[in-house]
Enzyme design. Sequence first.
Site, mmCIF file in Angstrom:
data_model
loop_
_atom_site.group_PDB
_atom_site.id
_atom_site.type_symbol
_atom_site.label_atom_id
_atom_site.label_comp_id
_atom_site.label_asym_id
_atom_site.label_seq_id
_atom_site.Cartn_x
_atom_site.Cartn_y
_atom_site.Cartn_z
ATOM 1 N N ARG A 31 39.644 -89.651 -17.980
ATOM 2 C CA ARG A 31 39.846 -91.105 -17.962
ATOM 3 C C ARG A 31 39.866 -91.649 -19.377
ATOM 4 N NH1 ARG A 31 36.291 -93.059 -12.730
ATOM 5 N NH2 ARG A 31 37.300 -91.551 -11.344
ATOM 6 N N SER A 122 39.866 -94.914 -10.641
ATOM 7 C CA SER A 122 38.944 -95.402 -9.617
ATOM 8 C C SER A 122 38.498 -96.844 -9.838
ATOM 9 C CB SER A 122 37.760 -94.448 -9.545
ATOM 10 O OG SER A 122 36.947 -94.804 -8.482
ATOM 11 N N HIS A 123 37.197 -97.035 -10.034
ATOM 12 C CA HIS A 123 36.647 -98.388 -10.127
ATOM 13 C C HIS A 123 36.888 -99.034 -11.495
ATOM 14 C CE1 HIS A 123 33.925 -95.398 -11.610
ATOM 15 N NE2 HIS A 123 33.326 -96.298 -12.323
ATOM 16 N N LYS A 135 43.448 -86.378 -12.368
ATOM 17 C CA LYS A 135 42.617 -85.225 -12.033
ATOM 18 C C LYS A 135 43.390 -84.266 -11.144
ATOM 19 C CE LYS A 135 40.146 -87.111 -8.068
ATOM 20 N NZ LYS A 135 38.919 -86.985 -7.311
ATOM 21 N N ASP A 287 37.020 -99.270 -3.219
ATOM 22 C CA ASP A 287 37.280 -99.349 -4.656
ATOM 23 C C ASP A 287 38.743 -99.073 -5.005
ATOM 24 O OD1 ASP A 287 37.349 -96.628 -4.170
ATOM 25 O OD2 ASP A 287 36.503 -96.111 -6.120
ATOM 26 N N ASP A 289 40.592 -96.560 -5.892
ATOM 27 C CA ASP A 289 41.335 -95.441 -5.304
ATOM 28 C C ASP A 289 40.916 -95.145 -3.865
ATOM 29 O OD1 ASP A 289 38.845 -94.575 -6.252
ATOM 30 O OD2 ASP A 289 39.555 -92.516 -6.519
ATOM 31 N N ASP A 291 38.023 -94.372 -2.400
ATOM 32 C CA ASP A 291 37.033 -93.372 -1.969
ATOM 33 C C ASP A 291 35.616 -93.929 -1.842
ATOM 34 O OD1 ASP A 291 36.720 -93.600 -4.700
ATOM 35 O OD2 ASP A 291 36.881 -91.447 -5.126
ATOM 36 N N ARG A 292 35.388 -95.152 -2.376
ATOM 37 C CA ARG A 292 34.038 -95.713 -2.246
ATOM 38 C C ARG A 292 33.994 -96.768 -1.154
ATOM 39 N NH1 ARG A 292 31.420 -96.566 -8.133
ATOM 40 N NH2 ARG A 292 32.268 -94.659 -9.047
ATOM 41 N N GLU A 373 26.760 -90.143 -2.180
ATOM 42 C CA GLU A 373 26.220 -90.484 -3.486
ATOM 43 C C GLU A 373 25.762 -91.934 -3.458
ATOM 44 O OE1 GLU A 373 28.191 -88.342 -7.038
ATOM 45 O OE2 GLU A 373 29.832 -89.220 -5.898
ATOM 46 N N GLU A 374 24.781 -92.229 -4.302
ATOM 47 C CA GLU A 374 24.264 -93.604 -4.376
ATOM 48 C C GLU A 374 25.325 -94.587 -4.858
ATOM 49 O OE1 GLU A 374 24.262 -94.876 -7.650
ATOM 50 O OE2 GLU A 374 24.927 -92.882 -8.239
ATOM 51 N N SER A 375 26.372 -94.063 -5.501
ATOM 52 C CA SER A 375 27.394 -94.907 -6.123
ATOM 53 C C SER A 375 28.446 -95.348 -5.104
ATOM 54 C CB SER A 375 28.036 -94.151 -7.275
ATOM 55 O OG SER A 375 28.493 -92.886 -6.818
ATOM 56 N N LYS A 386 35.176 -88.198 -1.252
ATOM 57 C CA LYS A 386 34.484 -89.264 -0.560
ATOM 58 C C LYS A 386 35.544 -90.185 0.016
ATOM 59 C CE LYS A 386 33.370 -91.652 -4.958
ATOM 60 N NZ LYS A 386 33.642 -90.642 -5.982
ATOM 61 N N ARG A 506 22.664 -95.146 -17.021
ATOM 62 C CA ARG A 506 22.315 -95.471 -15.639
ATOM 63 C C ARG A 506 20.851 -95.090 -15.398
ATOM 64 N NH1 ARG A 506 27.328 -96.595 -13.949
ATOM 65 N NH2 ARG A 506 29.019 -95.085 -13.987
HETATM 66 C C1 VG1 Z 1 30.408 -92.363 -11.194
HETATM 67 C C2 VG1 Z 1 29.372 -92.248 -10.092
HETATM 68 C C3 VG1 Z 1 29.517 -90.919 -9.383
HETATM 69 C C4 VG1 Z 1 30.946 -90.783 -8.856
HETATM 70 C C5 VG1 Z 1 31.927 -90.964 -9.996
HETATM 71 C C6 VG1 Z 1 33.365 -90.955 -9.533
HETATM 72 O O1 VG1 Z 1 30.192 -91.351 -12.145
HETATM 73 O O2 VG1 Z 1 28.089 -92.393 -10.607
HETATM 74 O O3 VG1 Z 1 28.571 -90.835 -8.352
HETATM 75 O O4 VG1 Z 1 31.135 -89.524 -8.270
HETATM 76 O O5 VG1 Z 1 31.704 -92.216 -10.637
HETATM 77 O O6 VG1 Z 1 33.576 -91.917 -8.557
HETATM 78 P P1 VG1 Z 1 29.411 -91.598 -13.534
HETATM 79 O O7 VG1 Z 1 29.504 -90.296 -14.269
HETATM 80 O O8 VG1 Z 1 30.098 -92.742 -14.189
HETATM 81 O O9 VG1 Z 1 28.011 -91.955 -13.154
HETATM 82 V V1 VG1 Z 1 35.059 -92.655 -8.437
HETATM 83 O O10 VG1 Z 1 35.057 -93.583 -7.080
HETATM 84 O O11 VG1 Z 1 35.031 -93.563 -9.890
HETATM 85 O O12 VG1 Z 1 36.191 -91.520 -8.638
HETATM 86 CO CO CO Z 2 36.825 -94.155 -6.583
#
Ligand code: VG1
Ligand code: CO
Length: 553
Positions: A31, A122-123, A135, A287, A289, A291-292, A373-375, A386, A506
Amino acid sequence: MSIHVKGLKMQPQVIATTPFEGQRPGTSGLRKKVGVFRQPHYLENFVQAIFDTQTDVAGGTLVVGGDGRYYNREAIQTILRMAAANGVKRALVGRGGILSTPAASCVIRKYRTRGGIILSASHNPGGPDGDFGIKFNIAAGGPAPESVTDAIFARTQTIREYRTLDCPATDLDELGTVRIGDMDVEIIDPVSDYAELMESLFDFNAIHQLFNSGIFRMRFDAMHAVTGPYAKEIIETRLGAAPGTVLNGEALEDFGGGHPDPNLAHAKELVAMTEGPDALDFGAASDGDGDRNMILGKKCFVTPSDSLAVLAANAHLVPGYRAGIRGVARSMPTSQAADRVAEQLGVECFETPTGWKFFGNLLDAGRITLCGEESFGTGSDHVREKDGLWAVLFWLNLLAVRQQSVSEILAEHWRRFGRNFYTRHDYEAVDATAAEGLMDHLRILLPGLAGRQLGEQTVRYADDFAYTDPIDGSRSERQGIRIGFESGARIVFRLSGTGTEGATLRIYLEFFEPDPERHLQDTQEAMQPLILIARELAQIEARTGRSEPDVVT
Ligand code: VG1
Ligand code: CO
């Protein structure tokens, strides 16, 4: 070799290049800012490194699609030309260049392809000044494991040339097959395979009846990102929710200027709709893409950690999981709520590093059915990513079957298993050296922490999390600092691997409360003593200059 198609001469070309620094994939692919990706040869080098190392992709089928953000279409044209020049036989591309991350995983698996390239950050915000990402997903449908991303990265450091085709752009908007060079490009409907999979897992009739009951009101916020078309087709068309149930359903290249991260900070409007006198019964969001997911009930927010635990405890009520679940996995910083459910169900529970790639082997080996995941990430063995809409449909299926509100389901869950209070505090765009320094400082403290009293808590263990994959034995180190207390409370510190500016620190905080009388406390208030311990121990203000986190979820 030169190939004639429709009168066009397509010359394979070998272009000389030199390596770029920093093409190491992070938590979920490479990214960077759009401007970085737009440098001549930057994207090409990374894509060639995929073809050079994943040699079985040539001669087979490759899935290509993305979250529709700015630069998606251009990147897809580049990838298609390079795929053809590298001997790929067939490319499956979502119409308009669109494939949500879980839909891409679904398509990779369903058509038994050799893998896929997903374009998404993603987000992270999009647009000319926003972020872009790429990816590689393996044939099983999941994100490439570290052995693969390490090989791709190593190749980017020695790359000298890449292969492409001199040919006009492919029309991505017409369903059907066209040919470039020796490769067929099949433009597919991005939604239908995925929607069919969802229908096979959930009780669409029951959800339809819930929508028709006249007493259930919901909204799904697609945040102007990729899930718009998926949610409209599934929730409004197939399940019959009222038109307008899907908010911000039009996918935009810059997500309407928003931050497509479904959490309490970035989906404020939706959260507001679940509060007040006219509150909705159910709110959900996804989100960039797809997946969240975020799950909201009337005046109630389900933490993603609790969501995983609730889904695990209730999976038998849903057609796709009626036979029960084999096991559960959660990322290390995710709360231990799911562990309690696994224990009662008598199934295995795994703790993996952050990032979906670590669930792949466990899913493939049939050791787990659900993971999260908590995210705001939840998923199962139906794909290898996800899956935001999947989680929303799972909850809707539960609401329809249990005929209870979200808050009733949660309250019952906590009464049965106890409640793991949980929050995450993010400090964004912190100076990278300061953030590294903070983590190093904690690492130095680790050996002396066990047995020490911090505030009201006594440290039981303190370590830098390392993981040995139970299936292939691969080892991943330095995955985040864990401090566990005798009470069961935990503090975890790690640096984000998805950001593109400075460092994001975090801090994950959790404590266990068995007493139902205390289950309705305010999370942030109840968390204060732990928050103080974390701030003092890590010297957050002194080291980062920040007195408060930027995002609290
Ligand atoms: C974050 C989240 C992680 C998740 C990753 C990709 O990573 O904490 O749980 O798998 O994003 O999600 P990091 O390294 O920033 O904590 V997604 O939906 O952005 O592809
Ligand atoms: Co995502």
